[in-house]
Design a protein around this motif. Sequence first.
Motif, PDB file in Angstrom:
ATOM      1  N   TRP A  88       0.999  -1.041   0.030  1.00 36.83           N
ATOM      2  CA  TRP A  88      -0.134  -0.178   0.143  1.00 36.83           C
ATOM      3  C   TRP A  88       1.138   1.347   0.150  1.00 36.83           C
ATOM      4  N   ALA A  89       0.861   2.472  -0.907  1.00 38.75           N
ATOM      5  CA  ALA A  89       1.396   3.271  -0.497  1.00 38.75           C
ATOM      6  C   ALA A  89       0.926   4.315   0.596  1.00 38.75           C
ATOM      7  N   ILE A  90      -0.405   3.770   0.724  1.00 33.22           N
ATOM      8  CA  ILE A  90      -1.212   4.923   2.480  1.00 33.22           C
ATOM      9  C   ILE A  90      -1.972   3.954   3.100  1.00 33.22           C
ATOM     10  N   GLU A  91      -1.787   3.629   4.407  1.00 35.71           N
ATOM     11  CA  GLU A  91      -2.529   2.866   5.409  1.00 35.71           C
ATOM     12  C   GLU A  91      -3.032   3.753   6.594  1.00 35.71           C
ATOM     13  N   VAL A  92      -3.874   4.454   6.393  1.00 37.81           N
ATOM     14  CA  VAL A  92      -4.750   4.592   8.000  1.00 37.81           C
ATOM     15  C   VAL A  92      -5.739   4.089   8.645  1.00 37.81           C
ATOM     16  N   ALA A 129      -2.554  15.641   7.205  1.00 38.32           N
ATOM     17  CA  ALA A 129      -2.729  14.500   8.461  1.00 38.32           C
ATOM     18  C   ALA A 129      -1.750  13.878   7.707  1.00 38.32           C
ATOM     19  N   LEU A 130      -1.480  13.023   6.531  1.00 37.21           N
ATOM     20  CA  LEU A 130      -0.544  12.772   5.877  1.00 37.21           C
ATOM     21  C   LEU A 130       0.887  13.265   6.127  1.00 37.21           C
ATOM     22  N   MET A 131       0.804  14.610   5.365  1.00 39.68           N
ATOM     23  CA  MET A 131       1.959  15.393   5.840  1.00 39.68           C
ATOM     24  C   MET A 131       2.558  15.615   7.076  1.00 39.68           C
ATOM     25  N   GLY A 132       2.160  15.342   7.714  1.00 46.07           N
ATOM     26  CA  GLY A 132       2.849  15.568   9.441  1.00 46.07           C
ATOM     27  C   GLY A 132       2.403  17.055   9.494  1.00 46.07           C
ATOM     28  N   LEU A 133       1.331  17.800   9.012  1.00 47.47           N
ATOM     29  CA  LEU A 133       1.221  18.932   9.645  1.00 47.47           C
ATOM     30  C   LEU A 133      -0.113  19.429  10.255  1.00 47.47           C
ATOM     31  N   ILE A 180      -0.742   6.658  10.674  1.00 48.61           N
ATOM     32  CA  ILE A 180      -0.767   6.832   9.239  1.00 48.61           C
ATOM     33  C   ILE A 180       0.883   5.877   9.247  1.00 48.61           C
ATOM     34  N   THR A 181       0.643   5.287   7.875  1.00 46.88           N
ATOM     35  CA  THR A 181       2.140   4.470   7.198  1.00 46.88           C
ATOM     36  C   THR A 181       1.815   5.106   5.456  1.00 46.88           C
ATOM     37  N   LEU A 182       3.523   5.252   5.556  1.00 45.73           N
ATOM     38  CA  LEU A 182       3.722   5.738   4.032  1.00 45.73           C
ATOM     39  C   LEU A 182       4.682   4.805   3.290  1.00 45.73           C
ATOM     40  N   PHE A 183       3.740   3.734   2.369  1.00 48.37           N
ATOM     41  CA  PHE A 183       4.475   2.836   1.865  1.00 48.37           C
ATOM     42  C   PHE A 183       5.052   2.113   2.876  1.00 48.37           C
ATOM     43  N   GLY A 184       4.413   1.885   4.205  1.00 46.16           N
ATOM     44  CA  GLY A 184       4.865   0.658   5.195  1.00 46.16           C
ATOM     45  C   GLY A 184       6.131   1.113   6.782  1.00 46.16           C
ATOM     46  N   HIS A 185       5.477   2.614   6.104  1.00 44.22           N
ATOM     47  CA  HIS A 185       7.173   3.516   7.148  1.00 44.22           C
ATOM     48  C   HIS A 185       6.440   4.838   8.147  1.00 44.22           C
ATOM     49  N   PRO A 186       6.094   5.225   8.635  1.00 44.72           N
ATOM     50  CA  PRO A 186       6.510   6.217   9.114  1.00 44.72           C
ATOM     51  C   PRO A 186       6.510   7.250   8.803  1.00 44.72           C
ATOM     52  N   ALA A 212       6.909  10.782   8.523  1.00 52.12           N
ATOM     53  CA  ALA A 212       8.221  11.640   8.789  1.00 52.12           C
ATOM     54  C   ALA A 212       9.883  10.363   8.244  1.00 52.12           C
ATOM     55  N   GLU A 213       9.410   8.965   7.940  1.00 45.97           N
ATOM     56  CA  GLU A 213      10.868   8.622   8.091  1.00 45.97           C
ATOM     57  C   GLU A 213      10.505   8.190   6.380  1.00 45.97           C
ATOM     58  N   VAL A 214       9.982   8.533   5.395  1.00 43.23           N
ATOM     59  CA  VAL A 214       9.922   8.917   3.770  1.00 43.23           C
ATOM     60  C   VAL A 214       9.196  10.106   3.651  1.00 43.23           C
ATOM     61  N   ARG A 215       9.458  11.176   4.270  1.00 43.14           N
ATOM     62  CA  ARG A 215       8.926  12.074   3.834  1.00 43.14           C
ATOM     63  C   ARG A 215       9.497  12.461   2.295  1.00 43.14           C
TER      64      ARG A 215
END
Length: 248
Positions: free
Chosen positions: A6-10, A52-56, A64-70, A72-75
């Motif tokens: 998944w690109a995004i998991e919420v 929220a996805l951007m951490g703003l 929230i995970t992006l590509f399986g990571h928090p 902040a790790e894949v910004r």
Amino acid sequence: MIGEEWAIEVEDLTVMYGDRPALWDVDWRVPRGVRMAVVGPNGAGKTTLLRALMGLVRPVSGSITLFGHPPAEVRRRVGYVPQRTAVDWDFPATVLDVVLMGRYAHLGWFRRPGPADRERALEALAQVGMDHLADRQIGELSVGQQQRVFVARALAQDADLYLMDEPFAGVDAVTEQALVAVLQRLQEAGRTVVVVHHDLQTVPAYFDWVTLLNVRCVAWGPVAQAFTVENLRRTYQGAVAGLPVALL
């Protein structure tokens, strides 16, 4: 399913503004390599979801995970196009200056853009048909031109995931079609694109996946499955103006 990741998991995402929920218990996933529209009424939480996805914005609960990571790790893998109203268009910068900002995710704060970064920024401007205005002040451009520049800034980042907040708002037909072509090329290159969108008529033509949001996530999935009259009425809480002809 498109890809194995998944690109995004919420999961169970809730965001509050004071005592008012902007998002409530949202479960949502976006496969890699899709063009996803996010639609819903005013105040539905669409912009909040991207922020929220951007951490703003800070969630009250959920993950929230992006590509399986928090996030902040894949910004650096995420390109963001905010709403026009969130940008100070009087800031003294040229078109090229603005697009070069997209390279800082790769450079870090203590390195200046070099010739290769400048070349990549000009390539991104060419992708949106704006390279001939590279030296123009950003405040001198039309609404459509400004929107193209901010899309070019995201393109210059060479991201894997693009989050765009109403990029078609207020633009002319030529700019709209140019931006649609950009979205198509991004998808063809294997990128994932999530767009907050307001025109229900064009959802089936511009996107292959859709999310219907009204504080809660009403439905999400391929357009052919999720973009139905029933789901739209649940999202907009009754009669829906501007239903696509194919759904009538």
